[in-house]
Design a protein around this motif. Structure first.
Motif, PDB file in Angstrom:
ATOM      1  N   VAL A  44      26.588 -45.149  41.104  1.00 54.07           N
ATOM      2  CA  VAL A  44      25.573 -45.529  40.117  1.00 54.07           C
ATOM      3  C   VAL A  44      24.298 -45.985  40.814  1.00 54.07           C
ATOM      4  O   VAL A  44      23.184 -45.554  40.484  1.00 54.07           O
ATOM      5  CB  VAL A  44      26.104 -46.640  39.184  1.00 54.07           C
ATOM      6  N   LEU A  45      24.433 -46.859  41.815  1.00 51.59           N
ATOM      7  CA  LEU A  45      23.267 -47.359  42.545  1.00 51.59           C
ATOM      8  C   LEU A  45      22.560 -46.232  43.291  1.00 51.59           C
ATOM      9  O   LEU A  45      21.326 -46.126  43.259  1.00 51.59           O
ATOM     10  CB  LEU A  45      23.681 -48.462  43.516  1.00 51.59           C
ATOM     11  N   ASP A  46      23.328 -45.393  43.966  1.00 49.04           N
ATOM     12  CA  ASP A  46      22.737 -44.304  44.742  1.00 49.04           C
ATOM     13  C   ASP A  46      21.998 -43.316  43.832  1.00 49.04           C
ATOM     14  O   ASP A  46      20.870 -42.893  44.130  1.00 49.04           O
ATOM     15  CB  ASP A  46      23.825 -43.569  45.526  1.00 49.04           C
ATOM     16  N   THR A  47      22.628 -42.969  42.713  1.00 48.52           N
ATOM     17  CA  THR A  47      22.011 -42.013  41.790  1.00 48.52           C
ATOM     18  C   THR A  47      20.757 -42.598  41.161  1.00 48.52           C
ATOM     19  O   THR A  47      19.715 -41.926  41.069  1.00 48.52           O
ATOM     20  CB  THR A  47      23.006 -41.598  40.695  1.00 48.52           C
ATOM     21  N   ALA A  48      20.840 -43.857  40.737  1.00 44.53           N
ATOM     22  CA  ALA A  48      19.703 -44.486  40.059  1.00 44.53           C
ATOM     23  C   ALA A  48      18.529 -44.711  41.002  1.00 44.53           C
ATOM     24  O   ALA A  48      17.373 -44.438  40.654  1.00 44.53           O
ATOM     25  CB  ALA A  48      20.132 -45.807  39.429  1.00 44.53           C
ATOM     26  N   TYR A  49      18.821 -45.202  42.199  1.00 40.94           N
ATOM     27  CA  TYR A  49      17.754 -45.597  43.111  1.00 40.94           C
ATOM     28  C   TYR A  49      17.254 -44.457  43.992  1.00 40.94           C
ATOM     29  O   TYR A  49      16.056 -44.376  44.272  1.00 40.94           O
ATOM     30  CB  TYR A  49      18.229 -46.750  43.990  1.00 40.94           C
ATOM     31  N   HIS A  50      18.164 -43.594  44.443  1.00 36.47           N
ATOM     32  CA  HIS A  50      17.792 -42.639  45.484  1.00 36.47           C
ATOM     33  C   HIS A  50      17.723 -41.186  45.019  1.00 36.47           C
ATOM     34  O   HIS A  50      17.125 -40.366  45.713  1.00 36.47           O
ATOM     35  CB  HIS A  50      18.782 -42.744  46.650  1.00 36.47           C
ATOM     36  N   VAL A  51      18.322 -40.871  43.883  1.00 31.92           N
ATOM     37  CA  VAL A  51      18.294 -39.488  43.406  1.00 31.92           C
ATOM     38  C   VAL A  51      17.350 -39.348  42.211  1.00 31.92           C
ATOM     39  O   VAL A  51      16.398 -38.567  42.238  1.00 31.92           O
ATOM     40  CB  VAL A  51      19.709 -38.987  43.041  1.00 31.92           C
ATOM     41  N   VAL A  73      31.225 -59.743  47.125  1.00 30.06           N
ATOM     42  CA  VAL A  73      31.521 -60.503  48.346  1.00 30.06           C
ATOM     43  C   VAL A  73      30.847 -59.866  49.562  1.00 30.06           C
ATOM     44  O   VAL A  73      30.332 -60.566  50.444  1.00 30.06           O
ATOM     45  CB  VAL A  73      33.050 -60.602  48.552  1.00 30.06           C
ATOM     46  N   HIS A  74      30.816 -58.542  49.616  1.00 27.71           N
ATOM     47  CA  HIS A  74      30.212 -57.829  50.742  1.00 27.71           C
ATOM     48  C   HIS A  74      28.860 -57.242  50.325  1.00 27.71           C
ATOM     49  O   HIS A  74      28.580 -56.066  50.553  1.00 27.71           O
ATOM     50  CB  HIS A  74      31.151 -56.727  51.241  1.00 27.71           C
ATOM     51  N   HIS A  75      28.043 -58.073  49.741  1.00 33.16           N
ATOM     52  CA  HIS A  75      26.785 -57.598  49.163  1.00 33.16           C
ATOM     53  C   HIS A  75      25.803 -57.075  50.208  1.00 33.16           C
ATOM     54  O   HIS A  75      24.906 -56.291  49.882  1.00 33.16           O
ATOM     55  CB  HIS A  75      26.124 -58.699  48.331  1.00 33.16           C
ATOM     56  N   HIS A  76      25.938 -57.481  51.453  1.00 31.61           N
ATOM     57  CA  HIS A  76      25.017 -57.002  52.483  1.00 31.61           C
ATOM     58  C   HIS A  76      25.203 -55.504  52.762  1.00 31.61           C
ATOM     59  O   HIS A  76      24.336 -54.882  53.380  1.00 31.61           O
ATOM     60  CB  HIS A  76      25.210 -57.787  53.782  1.00 31.61           C
ATOM     61  N   HIS A  77      26.299 -54.903  52.267  1.00 29.86           N
ATOM     62  CA  HIS A  77      26.562 -53.487  52.541  1.00 29.86           C
ATOM     63  C   HIS A  77      25.727 -52.553  51.672  1.00 29.86           C
ATOM     64  O   HIS A  77      25.473 -51.420  52.066  1.00 29.86           O
ATOM     65  CB  HIS A  77      28.047 -53.169  52.322  1.00 29.86           C
ATOM     66  N   TRP A  78      25.338 -52.996  50.467  1.00 31.92           N
ATOM     67  CA  TRP A  78      24.666 -52.046  49.579  1.00 31.92           C
ATOM     68  C   TRP A  78      23.142 -52.118  49.648  1.00 31.92           C
ATOM     69  O   TRP A  78      22.452 -51.202  49.254  1.00 31.92           O
ATOM     70  CB  TRP A  78      25.166 -52.149  48.139  1.00 31.92           C
ATOM     71  N   ASN A  79      22.556 -53.180  50.120  1.00 28.31           N
ATOM     72  CA  ASN A  79      21.146 -53.215  50.501  1.00 28.31           C
ATOM     73  C   ASN A  79      20.207 -52.684  49.404  1.00 28.31           C
ATOM     74  O   ASN A  79      19.413 -51.775  49.620  1.00 28.31           O
ATOM     75  CB  ASN A  79      20.933 -52.414  51.798  1.00 28.31           C
ATOM     76  N   ILE A  80      20.307 -53.273  48.214  1.00 27.94           N
ATOM     77  CA  ILE A  80      19.394 -52.946  47.115  1.00 27.94           C
ATOM     78  C   ILE A  80      18.562 -54.187  46.819  1.00 27.94           C
ATOM     79  O   ILE A  80      19.107 -55.276  46.628  1.00 27.94           O
ATOM     80  CB  ILE A  80      20.161 -52.527  45.845  1.00 27.94           C
ATOM     81  N   ALA A  81      17.248 -54.042  46.784  1.00 30.36           N
ATOM     82  CA  ALA A  81      16.375 -55.186  46.522  1.00 30.36           C
ATOM     83  C   ALA A  81      16.596 -55.711  45.103  1.00 30.36           C
ATOM     84  O   ALA A  81      16.945 -54.934  44.200  1.00 30.36           O
ATOM     85  CB  ALA A  81      14.922 -54.771  46.716  1.00 30.36           C
ATOM     86  N   PRO A  82      16.383 -57.023  44.886  1.00 32.48           N
ATOM     87  CA  PRO A  82      16.631 -57.611  43.558  1.00 32.48           C
ATOM     88  C   PRO A  82      15.863 -56.909  42.434  1.00 32.48           C
ATOM     89  O   PRO A  82      16.460 -56.239  41.604  1.00 32.48           O
ATOM     90  CB  PRO A  82      16.190 -59.061  43.727  1.00 32.48           C
ATOM     91  N   GLY A  83      14.544 -57.026  42.427  1.00 37.95           N
ATOM     92  CA  GLY A  83      13.759 -56.348  41.397  1.00 37.95           C
ATOM     93  C   GLY A  83      14.322 -56.552  40.008  1.00 37.95           C
ATOM     94  O   GLY A  83      14.554 -57.672  39.561  1.00 37.95           O
TER      95      GLY A  83
END
Length: 215
Positions: A44-51, A73-83
């Motif tokens: 979902v994140l990849d499609t929304a933000y990058h595609v 818990v491992h939020h540093h892995h997905w690296n999406i700005a708050p916005g």
């Protein structure tokens, strides 16, 4: 290659769309078929933000996305700005010190937090802290009425914004208005809308490094 995503509107008391919940899809069928909820959220994140591009998907409105325990818990892995991203904490997540710590870190980083179908149960660990962290509390209108009322009372005492979800009938909508909800979501306002974007994968050394969207 086709990329799929669905969005369902969240409206205010005047009926204006104020946000969307983004939902995993992987075909024209417009149904949730994911086997792994972690992979579903990542897609979902990849499609929304990058595609597709978040501005196109969200029409520059906030977006709610379901997050699993592992991704919080491992939020540093997905690296999406708050916005405009609002992290929706699934009702299946067990609240403990680890998850509370991660949510506090995300809050300090500028993310907004929504509790999805939060169960007002005195046995849940750290209820006061959970409520303090949250910006929104979503209440399932298909859940038992006593459960709804318990969470409504808790949210109001804490000054949190209430979202009535799974509103399917006019009577449910009227009751949510009379009860003082701020926002509303459900089939009564609109079913998830399927979005589709074509792209061409760019390969380097046999691995996909990026999807180039078709204009």
């Amino acid at each position: 290659m086709n990329h799929y995503l669905a969005r369902q509107p969240i409206v205010d008391r005047q009926g204006h769309v104020v946000a969307y919940e983004l939902l995993y899809r992987n075909s024209e069928a417009n149904v949730y078929t994911a086997q792994d909820p972690n992979d579903a959220t990542r897609q979902v994140l990849d499609t929304a933000y990058h595609v597709m591009g978040l501005d196109t998907v969200s029409q520059q409105l906030p977006v709610f996305v379901n997050f699993t325990r592992d991704l919080i818990v491992h939020h540093h892995h997905w690296n999406i700005a708050p916005g405009n991203l609002i992290i929706e904490v699934l009702e299946s997540i067990e609240f403990d010190e680890e998850i509370l710590k991660a949510l506090k870190q995300l809050k300090r980083a500028g993310y907004q937090i929504a509790l999805d179908d939060f169960n007002c149960n005195a046995s849940i660990h750290g209820i006061p802290e959970i409520i303090r962290i949250a910006d929104f509390i979503k209440i399932d209108f298909q859940a038992p009425l006593n459960r709804q009322q318990c969470t409504e009372n808790l949210a109001r005492r804490s000054g949190k914004k209430l979202i009535a979800e799974k509103i399917e009938t006019l009577d449910e909508y009227k009751r949510s208005l009379e009860t003082g909800y701020t926002y509303f979501q459900g089939y009564f306002f609109g079913k998830p809308e399927l979005l589709v974007k074509k792209s061409t994968p760019l390969f380097i050394d046999g691995q996909i490094v990026v999807h180039v969207p078709h204009i």
